[in-house]
Design an enzyme around this catalytic site. Structure first.
Site, PDB file in Angstrom:
ATOM      1  N   HIS B 142       0.848  -1.240   0.058  1.00 24.14           N
ATOM      2  CA  HIS B 142       0.022  -0.188  -0.054  1.00 24.14           C
ATOM      3  C   HIS B 142       0.900   1.315  -0.023  1.00 24.14           C
ATOM      4  O   HIS B 142       2.050   1.097   0.448  1.00 24.14           O
ATOM      5  CB  HIS B 142      -0.773  -0.180   1.303  1.00 24.14           C
ATOM      6  CG  HIS B 142      -1.834   0.981   1.543  1.00 24.14           C
ATOM      7  ND1 HIS B 142      -1.707   2.384   2.041  1.00 24.14           N
ATOM      8  CD2 HIS B 142      -3.203   1.133   1.190  1.00 24.14           C
ATOM      9  CE1 HIS B 142      -2.695   2.995   1.876  1.00 24.14           C
ATOM     10  NE2 HIS B 142      -3.842   2.123   1.438  1.00 24.14           N
ATOM     11  N   ASP B 219       2.926  -4.717   7.850  1.00 23.83           N
ATOM     12  CA  ASP B 219       1.750  -4.060   7.748  1.00 23.83           C
ATOM     13  C   ASP B 219       0.572  -4.880   8.036  1.00 23.83           C
ATOM     14  O   ASP B 219       0.222  -5.798   7.084  1.00 23.83           O
ATOM     15  CB  ASP B 219       1.845  -3.242   6.399  1.00 23.83           C
ATOM     16  CG  ASP B 219       0.441  -2.725   5.978  1.00 23.83           C
ATOM     17  OD1 ASP B 219      -0.451  -2.959   6.807  1.00 23.83           O
ATOM     18  OD2 ASP B 219       0.385  -1.864   5.270  1.00 23.83           O
ATOM     19  N   GLN B 222      -4.593  -5.470   6.985  1.00 28.23           N
ATOM     20  CA  GLN B 222      -5.567  -6.408   6.285  1.00 28.23           C
ATOM     21  C   GLN B 222      -5.545  -7.976   7.032  1.00 28.23           C
ATOM     22  O   GLN B 222      -6.122  -8.497   6.417  1.00 28.23           O
ATOM     23  CB  GLN B 222      -5.569  -6.486   4.588  1.00 28.23           C
ATOM     24  CG  GLN B 222      -5.447  -5.041   4.058  1.00 28.23           C
ATOM     25  CD  GLN B 222      -6.983  -4.799   4.001  1.00 28.23           C
ATOM     26  OE1 GLN B 222      -7.892  -5.360   4.487  1.00 28.23           O
ATOM     27  NE2 GLN B 222      -7.074  -3.520   3.889  1.00 28.23           N
ATOM     28  N   LYS B 245     -10.268  -0.780  10.482  1.00 27.73           N
ATOM     29  CA  LYS B 245     -10.381  -1.777   9.488  1.00 27.73           C
ATOM     30  C   LYS B 245     -10.754  -3.113  10.533  1.00 27.73           C
ATOM     31  O   LYS B 245     -11.084  -4.065   9.956  1.00 27.73           O
ATOM     32  CB  LYS B 245      -9.227  -2.137   8.807  1.00 27.73           C
ATOM     33  CG  LYS B 245      -8.997  -1.031   7.616  1.00 27.73           C
ATOM     34  CD  LYS B 245      -8.139  -1.498   6.645  1.00 27.73           C
ATOM     35  CE  LYS B 245      -7.320  -0.081   6.044  1.00 27.73           C
ATOM     36  NZ  LYS B 245      -7.872   0.159   4.974  1.00 27.73           N
ATOM     37  N   CYS B 383      -4.840   2.337  -3.877  1.00 27.83           N
ATOM     38  CA  CYS B 383      -3.610   3.100  -2.894  1.00 27.83           C
ATOM     39  C   CYS B 383      -2.377   1.798  -3.358  1.00 27.83           C
ATOM     40  O   CYS B 383      -1.611   1.912  -2.464  1.00 27.83           O
ATOM     41  CB  CYS B 383      -3.756   3.087  -1.482  1.00 27.83           C
ATOM     42  SG  CYS B 383      -5.104   4.431  -1.189  1.00 27.83           S
TER      43      CYS B 383
HETATM   44  C1  LIG Z   1      -2.630  -2.759   3.744  1.00 26.05           C
HETATM   45  C2  LIG Z   1      -2.823  -1.425   4.176  1.00 26.05           C
HETATM   46  N1  LIG Z   1      -1.812  -0.662   4.749  1.00 26.05           N
HETATM   47  C3  LIG Z   1      -2.141   0.535   5.079  1.00 26.05           C
HETATM   48  C4  LIG Z   1      -3.394   1.291   5.023  1.00 26.05           C
HETATM   49  C5  LIG Z   1      -3.702   2.542   5.608  1.00 26.05           C
HETATM   50  O1  LIG Z   1      -4.241   2.628   6.639  1.00 26.05           O
HETATM   51  P1  LIG Z   1      -4.821   3.950   7.096  1.00 26.05           P
HETATM   52  O2  LIG Z   1      -5.324   4.880   6.144  1.00 26.05           O
HETATM   53  O3  LIG Z   1      -5.812   3.774   8.189  1.00 26.05           O
HETATM   54  O4  LIG Z   1      -3.605   4.679   7.710  1.00 26.05           O
HETATM   55  C6  LIG Z   1      -4.276   0.531   4.367  1.00 26.05           C
HETATM   56  C7  LIG Z   1      -5.741   0.914   4.365  1.00 26.05           C
HETATM   57  O5  LIG Z   1      -5.903   1.989   3.383  1.00 26.05           O
HETATM   58  C8  LIG Z   1      -4.122  -0.876   3.837  1.00 26.05           C
HETATM   59  O6  LIG Z   1      -4.910  -1.418   3.277  1.00 26.05           O
END
Ligand SMILES: Cc1ncc(COP(=O)(O)O)c(C=O)c1O
Lengths: 159, 425
Positions: B142, B219, B222, B245, B383
């Site tokens: 991401h 990370d 998910q 999430k 993203c």
């Molecule tokens: C794999 C992953 N990493 C990071 C993020 C970023 O999360 P946040 O927008 O809550 O910082 C997301 C969600 O958009 C994600 O799916």
């Protein structure tokens, strides 16, 4: 299908989306700009051939995108050929309004003859995006890009 | 870990089997938003990977904070401040147990996952990297695990490397290992891909990185909603997730960090809450986690996150995983029957995420059309633009599953996609 979807995805739009007109890069084009829609990552390039008198001799585009953005680009290339810069700008303004507002303006603020009602009628197939505010940028991307090319800018983003 | 807690998390109900223990209709009743109608249709929410809906216990826990237990934390001697501080720190304990961290001092609260990555790219880089040192990420990341490292590259002269995937979206362990070099100082990669659903074999990644004394940051945005995560069993050094999430509120993210590593890292932001003493000449900082929590934290949000963790832990993440795995198999079967539809991401090991494209319909058009049937999916690059480019795409449509989804939701999605196929032919 629901009515507002049928309004959005009219046969004309599906046709231009599938078989876009003027999808090419003319060798003599002298203004180019790339437009980017950050929401979907799509981008397209508009090629303008402006003559010294400021008349659009040719307009074409390249790129991929959703049915709405491709159909809008395709229709734009059809109506802009032969227009002056001022006519193109006036038409963009009226088109933008047609995509965003329920009350279309009557053109009284345009210079006489700036906007040909037939052109506006051809573009009216895209007015279905009004019911889909998230998609207005798709419909206007090509026009923003065309305006940038006319002004000598090379990049434009719909955000 | 405390025995009572372990058993509470994994306690099987009498005569348990997941079909009976997992009552999706009862779960749905906990989510008020699922009673909403969209364009006159019942809401079919298949966008939990972007953000999950909230169960009533989370909403009520946050209301209770504001109604009966609210003041600033760590600051007052007065009663309300004590009550709020206790509730806030209890949230930290819950997160520590959720991840099976050795101590709640290893849990840093941030604004979201993105801020946790920015914290790492700043504080970890300043503590441990010199110009020319490398951070190795994967092709599945991401933007939150790409862009902060690019900013660090500009500021500190570090080098960013990328471990590849195959065309199905599988993470390639040997290719990854081949990129671990003498100057690799950190591996930072996703546990589950938000765009494709690929599950990365994190324990094996960690084994190979640790064989070279390289720490690993994962990370877990998910992963945490879909599977039990044990940072000590995985042996990861840092683990990030985001509250919204896992059925918790927005405004709170988590960085787990091994105590001895956090202790070496300088603050990320300066201000109140994170200092031991301040004078104009010299300021000293608190120990972790408070060193990394400058300013008033998201108090009610941390309590809400604690309630969300209780909620999913009571149901049992293994039951949630089993429910979603069954639904994913059903969805892939139903979607494969839609003319011109192709599933993107065919990794061997996947979580409840189904990305797809259609021959004649752009993802944006798909999203607009099925929305009119009440079906919410995400469309776009998720993203993860570099990943999309790797796959030769600019966008996909993505259906993502949550614990409240049903076969009926999948049927509604499939019906709506058949309509798309008809329109675009
Ligand atoms: C794999 C992953 N990493 C990071 C993020 C970023 O999360 P946040 O927008 O809550 O910082 C997301 C969600 O958009 C994600 O799916």
């Amino acid at each position: 299908m629901l009515d507002d979807l049928r309004d959005l995805y009219q046969e004309v739009i599906l046709d231009h989306g599938r078989n876009p007109r003027n999808l090419r890069r003319p060798a003599e084009a002298n203004r180019h700009a790339r437009g980017h829609n950050p929401m979907c990552g799509d981008s397209l390039v508009v090629h303008l051939t402006l003559d010294p008198g400021g008349i659009i001799r040719d307009v074409a585009f390249e790129g991929k995108g959703c049915a709405i953005s491709v159909a809008s680009a395709s229709l734009m290339t059809e109506v802009l050929k032969g227009k002056t810069r001022d006519q193109a700008t006036a038409l963009f303004r009226r088109f933008h309004e047609l995509c965003t507002s329920d009350e279309e303006d009557d053109g009284s603020s345009d210079e006489a003859g700036a906007v040909d009602p037939d052109d506006l009628d051809r573009l009216r197939v895209l007015s279905g995006v009004r019911a889909f505010p998230m998609r207005v940028k798709c419909a206007t991307l090509a026009w923003h890009t065309m305006a940038a090319a006319m002004n000598g800018e090379e990049e434009v983003s719909t955000e | 870990m405390n025995d009572a807690i372990t058993s509470a998390r994994t306690r099987p109900a009498a005569g348990d089997n997941s079909a009976r223990a997992f009552d999706v209709e009862r779960i749905r009743a906990d989510f008020p938003i699922l009673r909403q109608r969209v364009h006159g249709q019942p809401l079919v929410y298949l966008d939990s990977a972007a953000s999950a809906q909230k169960p009533r216990p989370v909403i009520e826990a946050m209301d209770r904070v504001y109604e009966s237990a609210y003041a600033n934390v760590h600051r007052g001697v007065h009663y309300m401040s004590q009550v709020a501080t206790d509730a806030f720190e209890a949230g930290r304990e819950k997160v520590a147990r959720f991840l099976n961290a050795a101590s709640s001092d290893e849990i840093v609260f941030t604004r979201n996952a993105t801020e946790a990555f920015n914290l790492m790219a700043s504080s970890f880089t300043r503590a441990f990297l010199k110009p020319g040192d490398e951070v190795l990420i994967s092709a599945l990341e991401h933007h939150a695990n790409i862009v902060p490292w690019q900013l660090a590259r500009e500021q500190f002269g570090i080098v960013l490397k990328v471990a590849p995937i195959d065309d199905d979206g599988n993470f390639l362990l040997d290719e990854f290992e081949a990129r671990l070099g003498a100057r690799t100082r950190l591996v930072s990669l996703t546990h589950v891909s938000n765009a494709l659903g690929t599950i990365v074999p994190v324990a094996e990644v960690v084994r190979r990185a640790h064989a070279r004394d390289i720490p690993v940051l994962v990370d877990g945005c998910q992963a945490t909603p879909h599977m039990a995560v044990d940072v000590r069993a995985l042996d990861v050094d840092f683990y990030v997730f985001t509250g919204h999430k896992v059925y918790g509120p927005t405004g709170v993210g988590v960085l787990y960090g091994r105590r001895e590593l956090l202790a070496e890292m300088p603050p990320y932001q300066g201000g109140g809450e994170m200092i031991a003493s301040v004078s104009y000449e010299k300021t000293t900082f608190k120990a972790p986690p408070h060193r990394f929590e400058a300013g008033t934290p998201p108090i009610a949000e941390v309590v809400g996150l604690g309630a969300a963790i209780d909620y999913v832990s009571d149901i049992g993440l293994e039951h949630i995983a089993a429910h979603e795995a069954g639904l994913r198999a059903y969805a892939e079967e139903r979607l494969s029957a839609v003319p011109g539809l192709h599933i993107v991401g065919r990794a061997r090991d996947k979580a409840g995420i189904i990305s797809f494209v259609m021959d004649n319909a752009h993802p944006h058009d798909i999203g607009t059309i099925i929305d009119r049937a009440g079906v919410a999916v995400r469309t776009g690059h998720h993203c993860a633009e570099p990943l999309m480019h790797r796959l030769g795409l600019t966008a996909t449509a993505r259906a993502s599953l949550g614990l409240y989804n049903t076969r009926g939701d999948i049927d509604a999605l499939a019906r709506a996609l058949h309509a798309v196929a008809e329109i675009f032919g």
